[in-house]
Design an enzyme around this catalytic site. Structure first.
Site, PDB file in Angstrom:
ATOM      1  N   ASP A  45     -79.799 -77.239 103.984  1.00 55.57           N
ATOM      2  CA  ASP A  45     -79.129 -77.069 104.483  1.00 55.57           C
ATOM      3  C   ASP A  45     -78.182 -76.933 105.733  1.00 55.57           C
ATOM      4  O   ASP A  45     -77.249 -75.567 105.205  1.00 55.57           O
ATOM      5  CB  ASP A  45     -77.931 -79.321 104.447  1.00 55.57           C
TER       6      ASP A  45
ATOM      7  N   ASP B 131     -74.388 -78.089 108.028  1.00 57.67           N
ATOM      8  CA  ASP B 131     -73.371 -77.835 107.958  1.00 57.67           C
ATOM      9  C   ASP B 131     -72.977 -78.250 106.652  1.00 57.67           C
ATOM     10  O   ASP B 131     -72.989 -79.414 106.333  1.00 57.67           O
ATOM     11  CB  ASP B 131     -72.890 -79.324 108.944  1.00 57.67           C
TER      12      ASP B 131
ATOM     13  N   SER C 295     -78.870 -81.952 112.260  1.00 59.23           N
ATOM     14  CA  SER C 295     -77.961 -81.368 113.682  1.00 59.23           C
ATOM     15  C   SER C 295     -78.958 -80.693 114.465  1.00 59.23           C
ATOM     16  O   SER C 295     -79.863 -80.002 114.846  1.00 59.23           O
ATOM     17  CB  SER C 295     -76.717 -80.587 113.321  1.00 59.23           C
TER      18      SER C 295
ATOM     19  N   ASN D 286     -77.765 -79.216 117.382  1.00 56.63           N
ATOM     20  CA  ASN D 286     -76.572 -78.051 117.171  1.00 56.63           C
ATOM     21  C   ASN D 286     -77.228 -76.432 116.750  1.00 56.63           C
ATOM     22  O   ASN D 286     -76.608 -75.619 116.881  1.00 56.63           O
ATOM     23  CB  ASN D 286     -75.665 -78.316 117.447  1.00 56.63           C
TER      24      ASN D 286
HETATM   25  C1  BG6 Z   1     -75.461 -83.046 110.506  1.00 54.29           C
HETATM   26  C2  BG6 Z   1     -74.164 -83.503 110.473  1.00 54.29           C
HETATM   27  O1  BG6 Z   1     -75.596 -81.519 109.767  1.00 54.29           O
HETATM   28  O2  BG6 Z   1     -76.032 -82.970 111.262  1.00 54.29           O
HETATM   29  C3  BG6 Z   1     -73.664 -84.432 110.780  1.00 54.29           C
HETATM   30  O3  BG6 Z   1     -73.576 -83.695 108.606  1.00 54.29           O
HETATM   31  C4  BG6 Z   1     -74.035 -84.668 112.303  1.00 54.29           C
HETATM   32  O4  BG6 Z   1     -72.571 -84.912 110.301  1.00 54.29           O
HETATM   33  C5  BG6 Z   1     -75.561 -84.250 112.241  1.00 54.29           C
HETATM   34  O5  BG6 Z   1     -74.203 -86.344 112.579  1.00 54.29           O
HETATM   35  C6  BG6 Z   1     -76.526 -84.474 113.359  1.00 54.29           C
HETATM   36  O6  BG6 Z   1     -75.457 -83.171 115.038  1.00 54.29           O
HETATM   37  P1  BG6 Z   1     -75.564 -83.026 115.972  1.00 54.29           P
HETATM   38  O7  BG6 Z   1     -74.769 -81.206 116.197  1.00 54.29           O
HETATM   39  O8  BG6 Z   1     -76.505 -83.272 116.424  1.00 54.29           O
HETATM   40  O9  BG6 Z   1     -74.377 -83.785 116.555  1.00 54.29           O
HETATM   41 MG    MG Z   2     -74.124 -80.863 105.179  1.00 55.59          MG
END
Ligand code: BG6
Ligand code: MG
Length: 213
Positions: free
Chosen positions: A10, A12, A118, A120
């Site tokens: 993972d 984040d 995510s 991002n």
């Molecule tokens: C995960 C996080 O990695 O990504 C979540 O643990 C988050 O908290 C999710 O909501 C989505 O992230 P992003 O960057 O697409 O808003």
């Molecule tokens: Mg995480």
């Protein structure tokens, strides 16, 4: 000794402390809307998608409803706030023990991958200088169902050409631990998730992973 051919991390809260940045961005929005939001609610957001996170936060706004348009705007606002903090990221934000763990896995010939909810993730990996390090990166842009659905890990295993039984997932979120187990993989939990009995291995630090591979 287990027979792992690949470890899927993972992002984040495992490779980088962006979990805290997610919290701060959501907190600004929740405070403005006067919706109760604390670490307990925040734990439920770990590993789940942006829109699902918003849904969980708004469920604490008793008696209030939010149109789909407002929800989309709030999610976009959160992402803008979050992206502002991401701009400051650099390789110094990689969490302690991560580089040593990646080096140790590579020395053992074990493939390394990222499996993150995510959207991002590519930007973050770029900022911390790890984009080139992983054989496979599957993120929120590639999946339709976020953790605890196993889609992200199953897709990573397919791309790695690795049987699920030979993949080990590393997670800090309960939703991620559940996703890994549902993908028929073993799961090593760090941080928050290491308090849960669900995980196959509960690690005090990420380097402990090297004891199980
Ligand atoms: C995960 C996080 O990695 O990504 C979540 O643990 C988050 O908290 C999710 O909501 C989505 O992230 P992003 O960057 O697409 O808003
Ligand atoms: Mg995480």
């Amino acid at each position: 000794m287990n027979n792992f051919n690949a470890v899927i991390f993972d992002l984040d809260g495992v490779l980088v402390s962006t979990d805290d940045y997610h919290y701060k961005a959501w907190k600004q929005i929740a405070d403005r809307l006067e919706i109760p939001f604390d670490e307990t609610v925040n734990h439920q957001l770990r590993g789940v998608s942006r829109m699902e996170s918003l849904h969980i936060i708004l469920s604490h706004a008793e008696g209030r409803t939010f149109s789909e348009e407002t929800r989309v705007e709030l999610a976009e606002e959160k992402n803008r706030l979050y992206r502002q903090t991401l701009n400051q990221l650099s390789p110094t934000d990689i969490l302690p023990g991560v580089i040593e763990t990646l080096d140790g896995l590579e020395a053992r010939g074990i493939a390394i991958a990222v499996g993150s909810s995510s959207k991002n993730a590519p930007f973050i990996l770029d900022k911390i200088g790890l984009s080139e390090r992983f054989a496979v990166i599957v993120d929120g842009n590639h999946i339709t169902k976020s953790k605890p659905d196993p889609e992200v890990f199953l897709l990573a295993a397919t791309k790695l050409e690795c049987a699920t039984a030979n993949c080990l997932v590393v997670e800090d979120a309960i939703a991620g631990v559940v996703a890994g187990l549902r993908a028929d993989m073993q799961v090593a939990a760090v941080g928050d998730a290491s308090k849960s009995a669900l995980a196959t291995y509960r690690l005090g630090s990420i380097e402990e992973l090297l004891k199980f591979v």
